[in-house]
Structure formats: structure tokens, C-alpha cells
Write a protein that holds these residues in place. Structure first.
Motif, PDB file in Angstrom:
ATOM      1  N   VAL A 100       0.862  -1.176   0.000  1.00 18.69           N
ATOM      2  CA  VAL A 100       0.000   0.000   0.000  1.00 18.69           C
ATOM      3  C   VAL A 100       0.899   1.227   0.000  1.00 18.69           C
ATOM      4  CG1 VAL A 100      -1.851   1.242   1.179  1.00 18.69           C
ATOM      5  CG2 VAL A 100      -1.752  -1.262   1.305  1.00 18.69           C
ATOM      6  N   ILE A 101       0.705   2.141  -0.959  1.00 16.93           N
ATOM      7  CA  ILE A 101       1.543   3.334  -1.035  1.00 16.93           C
ATOM      8  C   ILE A 101       0.769   4.624  -0.763  1.00 16.93           C
ATOM      9  CG2 ILE A 101       3.200   2.252  -2.601  1.00 16.93           C
ATOM     10  CD1 ILE A 101       1.887   3.904  -4.888  1.00 16.93           C
ATOM     11  N   ALA A 102      -0.552   4.589  -0.869  1.00 15.85           N
ATOM     12  CA  ALA A 102      -1.338   5.807  -0.651  1.00 15.85           C
ATOM     13  C   ALA A 102      -2.749   5.436  -0.232  1.00 15.85           C
ATOM     14  CB  ALA A 102      -1.371   6.661  -1.925  1.00 15.85           C
ATOM     15  N   SER A 103      -3.411   6.382   0.422  1.00 11.99           N
ATOM     16  CA  SER A 103      -4.830   6.215   0.764  1.00 11.99           C
ATOM     17  C   SER A 103      -5.579   7.447   0.303  1.00 11.99           C
ATOM     18  CB  SER A 103      -4.998   5.947   2.266  1.00 11.99           C
ATOM     19  OG  SER A 103      -4.412   6.977   3.039  1.00 11.99           O
ATOM     20  N   ASP A 104      -6.749   7.700   0.846  1.00  9.88           N
ATOM     21  CA  ASP A 104      -7.693   8.672   0.297  1.00  9.88           C
ATOM     22  C   ASP A 104      -7.066  10.012  -0.092  1.00  9.88           C
ATOM     23  OD1 ASP A 104      -9.622   6.749   1.064  1.00  9.88           O
ATOM     24  OD2 ASP A 104      -9.779   7.671   3.043  1.00  9.88           O
ATOM     25  N   ALA A 105      -6.253  10.585   0.793  1.00 11.39           N
ATOM     26  CA  ALA A 105      -5.806  11.973   0.602  1.00 11.39           C
ATOM     27  C   ALA A 105      -4.311  12.101   0.360  1.00 11.39           C
ATOM     28  CB  ALA A 105      -6.215  12.816   1.813  1.00 11.39           C
ATOM     29  N   PRO A 275      -3.779   2.961  14.757  1.00 12.44           N
ATOM     30  CA  PRO A 275      -4.235   2.384  13.490  1.00 12.44           C
ATOM     31  C   PRO A 275      -3.114   1.573  12.847  1.00 12.44           C
ATOM     32  CG  PRO A 275      -3.679   4.683  13.179  1.00 12.44           C
ATOM     33  CD  PRO A 275      -3.575   4.420  14.657  1.00 12.44           C
ATOM     34  N   PRO A 276      -3.454   0.583  12.008  1.00 13.06           N
ATOM     35  CA  PRO A 276      -2.412  -0.124  11.255  1.00 13.06           C
ATOM     36  C   PRO A 276      -1.682   0.838  10.325  1.00 13.06           C
ATOM     37  CG  PRO A 276      -4.598  -0.687  10.440  1.00 13.06           C
ATOM     38  CD  PRO A 276      -4.803   0.096  11.687  1.00 13.06           C
ATOM     39  N   ALA A 277      -0.480   0.445   9.930  1.00 12.73           N
ATOM     40  CA  ALA A 277       0.407   1.361   9.199  1.00 12.73           C
ATOM     41  C   ALA A 277      -0.219   1.910   7.929  1.00 12.73           C
ATOM     42  CB  ALA A 277       1.721   0.647   8.881  1.00 12.73           C
ATOM     43  N   HIS A 278      -1.027   1.093   7.227  1.00 14.38           N
ATOM     44  CA  HIS A 278      -1.587   1.570   5.960  1.00 14.38           C
ATOM     45  C   HIS A 278      -2.728   2.562   6.154  1.00 14.38           C
ATOM     46  CE1 HIS A 278      -4.438  -1.679   6.863  1.00 14.38           C
ATOM     47  NE2 HIS A 278      -5.259  -1.122   6.000  1.00 14.38           N
ATOM     48  N   LEU A 279      -3.128   2.808   7.408  1.00 17.02           N
ATOM     49  CA  LEU A 279      -4.191   3.773   7.704  1.00 17.02           C
ATOM     50  C   LEU A 279      -3.648   5.011   8.420  1.00 17.02           C
ATOM     51  CD1 LEU A 279      -7.109   1.440   8.894  1.00 17.02           C
ATOM     52  CD2 LEU A 279      -6.718   2.395   6.618  1.00 17.02           C
ATOM     53  N   THR A 280      -2.348   5.238   8.355  1.00 13.73           N
ATOM     54  CA  THR A 280      -1.752   6.342   9.105  1.00 13.73           C
ATOM     55  C   THR A 280      -1.621   7.632   8.297  1.00 13.73           C
ATOM     56  OG1 THR A 280       0.454   5.516   8.527  1.00 13.73           O
ATOM     57  CG2 THR A 280      -0.460   4.829  10.656  1.00 13.73           C
ATOM     58  N   GLY A 281      -1.947   7.615   7.012  1.00 13.91           N
ATOM     59  CA  GLY A 281      -1.876   8.828   6.206  1.00 13.91           C
ATOM     60  C   GLY A 281      -3.148   9.660   6.333  1.00 13.91           C
ATOM     61  N   TRP A 282      -3.198  10.745   5.547  1.00 15.82           N
ATOM     62  CA  TRP A 282      -4.396  11.586   5.537  1.00 15.82           C
ATOM     63  C   TRP A 282      -5.504  10.883   4.764  1.00 15.82           C
ATOM     64  CZ3 TRP A 282      -5.292  15.786   8.394  1.00 15.82           C
ATOM     65  CH2 TRP A 282      -4.190  16.411   9.003  1.00 15.82           C
ATOM     66  N   LYS A 283      -6.698  10.903   5.331  1.00 17.68           N
ATOM     67  CA  LYS A 283      -7.826  10.175   4.765  1.00 17.68           C
ATOM     68  C   LYS A 283      -9.092  11.027   4.839  1.00 17.68           C
ATOM     69  CE  LYS A 283      -8.506   5.866   5.765  1.00 17.68           C
ATOM     70  NZ  LYS A 283      -8.620   5.481   4.330  1.00 17.68           N
TER      71      LYS A 283
END
Length: 299
Positions: A100-105, A275-283
Motif C-alpha cells: 500500500v503506497i497511498a490512501s484517500d488523501a 491504526p495499522p500502518a496503511h491507515l496512518t496517512g491523511w484520509k
């Protein structure tokens, strides 16, 4: 719509649209005998009203079981859950690791290795998959575990994983072979800067009085927040542009995708833990069952 500031080019990520950079829009649909989409709001069951319509067939970019020809190297998949309510439990049928490299924002600070990924309605993730082994592989989804006994991915109620699409590596020369170790550090969240804390309780259930919610086929469904159903003409809270707040989201009994328009957040905690690591970005979407704390920025 892709929102791109050029960072992926500097990082050397796959970015050739339709070749090694593919949009993957996941939906679930039911079809009539003539092949048209079946979506009859007049005959939805009470469970469909309360828990959302989870349909019988998973489609990808509008197709059933499509095949993507991909180069035998790194391929970037931009995932969007466009279903009405279905949560997808994604993995590859050989259970290979992907990143996983990016999430929502935006980007994460570094790629996160996973073998499975849950994506809820309206949620987005970018993942990178390595097809250097040149083996064909299927992307599949499992039962909607966030829905307990109401989860399903097939018309027969199967609890097994089912294929949603297939990837077939070609004999072409790989375009990208190496994943960067670092990506883009997200703008930091400072909870101490929050000007206030709010609590939002997500209500879902069958009620007995019409005054509480909208009647539908003799049933009354309370779907709302803090005991209030949706009303475009009502403003429940106000804040100031440029401030930050901490929102505690509470959802008891089932997992809800909590989504904000026009603002992004960082997840501070889920059920009391980080949160797990893949949920730590801006969302802007968080799948919440029990409790989550969000640091919301109104920029």
C-alpha cells in the motif's frame, strides 16, 4: 479523476496509464434477466434499508471478471470502492505480498507490505503489485466480515473468496522494477492544536415510531448521526476554516464507513489502539466499528 502533483514521477513509481498504472473501481450489482442493472428501491428488504444493499455480482470497471494484461514488473493499482455498501476483503489467490503506497488523501511515508486489504464504500487505496514472476494471478474478495452474518459476496451466500478479476503478465520488458523505500511524509498531525472535541454516534437499526425516521414499506429505519437523520437544510455543527478538531466516532453493532466531504483527517486511534500502518496517512473515509478518534483539519 486523478489528483497528481508530480511526486510519483520523482519517486519513480509506475505511472503509464492503462499499462502499469490502472484504475480499479469495485462495485457490487444485481442484474435482471435481460442483463440490465436491478435496483428497485420500492421492494428493498428491511435488512437492505438498515445495512445497505449488498448485491450479488462483483464488477470491476463495469465488467464481470475482466482480464488485465500487465508488464512483468511493478504495477500500480488505484483502488476505489464504488459499491453501495459492500466492504471488499481483497487479496490475490496465491496470497502474494503487495504494498500500500497511498490512501484517500495522499501518499504514505513508506510502502506498507500486506497480503490482504479491507476497503469500504468510498474508500481509496493505491497499491503496487510485483508481477516479475510472470505468473497469472486473480484478485479476489472474501465475505464482508465487517457485516457479520449479513456479509455476502455471492448469490448463494458463499463464505469463500471469489475472483473479481485476473492479471496476466506479458512478455514485454518491465517498465518499473524497484519500489522506493520512502514515499512522501504526510503533514504532521498535532492533537494538542485541536480547538475542540466532538462525539458523533452513528445510529443504525429498526425503530418503531415514524417520528424517529423515514417510513419504508411498513418498516421505520433510523439511519443517522447523534439520533438525527439526514437533512440537507439543517446544519448541526459549525467550525472555523484553518482550525483542527478531534472527532470521536462511535458505531455499535456494525462497521460504518465514516466519510467527510471537504476535509481530511488522520486516524489517531481505532478501538483504543493505534491504526495499522496503511491507515496512518491523511484520509477522508474511516471504517468504524466501536470507536475511532480522528484528527480533522479544516483547511
Amino acid at each position: 479523476i486523478f489528483v497528481d502533483d508530480g511526486s510519483d514521477a520523482r519517486l519513480g513509481l509506475p505511472r503509464t496509464y492503462g499499462i502499469d498504472d490502472l484504475p480499479i473501481i469495485l462495485q457490487s450489482r444485481s442484474f435482471d434477466s435481460d442483463g440490465s442493472i436491478e435496483y428497485d428501491t420500492d421492494t428493498l428488504s428491511s435488512l437492505d434499508i438498515v445495512y445497505g444493499a449488498r448485491e450479488e455480482t462483483v464488477i470491476v470497471n463495469g465488467a464481470i471478471l475482466p482480464v488485465a494484461k500487465v508488464p512483468p514488473g511493478l504495477v500500480r493499482l488505484r483502488l476505489l470502492n464504488g459499491a453501495n455498501a459492500q466492504n471488499f476483503e481483497l487479496r490475490f489467490n496465491d496470497q502474494r505480498t503487495f504494498h500500500v503506497i497511498a490512501s484517500d488523501a495522499g501518499f504514505l511515508s513508506a510502502p506498507v507490505a500486506v497480503t490482504a486489504l479491507t476497503i469500504s464504500a468510498a474508500e481509496r487505496f493505491e497499491i503496487v503489485v510485483d508481477f516479475a514472476d510472470r505468473k497469472a494471478v486473480a484478485l479476489e474478495t472474501g465475505p464482508d466480515k465487517e457485516m457479520g452474518i449479513f456479509g455476502r459476496v455471492a448469490a448463494d451466500g458463499s463464505a469463500d473468496y471469489v475472483s473479481v478479476m485476473r492479471f496476466e503478465p506479458t512478455t514485454a520488458t518491465p517498465m518499473v522494477r524497484e519500489l522506493p523505500k520512502r514515499l512522501i511524509e504526510p503533514v504532521a498531525a498535532y492533537p494538542a492544536s485541536a480547538v475542540r472535541r466532538r462525539q458523533f454516534i452513528v445510529n443504525s437499526g429498526i425503530c418503531t415510531t415514524r417520528s424517529q425516521a423515514t417510513a419504508h414499506e411498513g418498516m421505520v429505519a433510523l439511519i443517522g448521526i447523534n439520533g438525527k437523520t439526514h437533512d440537507m437544510a439543517r446544519i448541526d455543527v459549525e467550525t472555523e476554516l484553518g482550525t483542527t478538531e478531534i472527532w470521536e466516532i462511535v458505531s455499535i453493532g456494525m462497521a460504518h464507513p465514516f466519510h467527510i466531504h471537504g476535509a481530511s483527517f488522520r486516524i489517531l486511534s481505532i478501538n483504543g489502539g493505534p491504526p495499522p500502518a496503511h491507515l496512518t496517512g491523511w484520509k477522508d473515509v474511516a471504517l468504524v466499528e466501536d470507536k475511532a478518534e480522528l484528527f480533522v483539519a479544516f483547511n
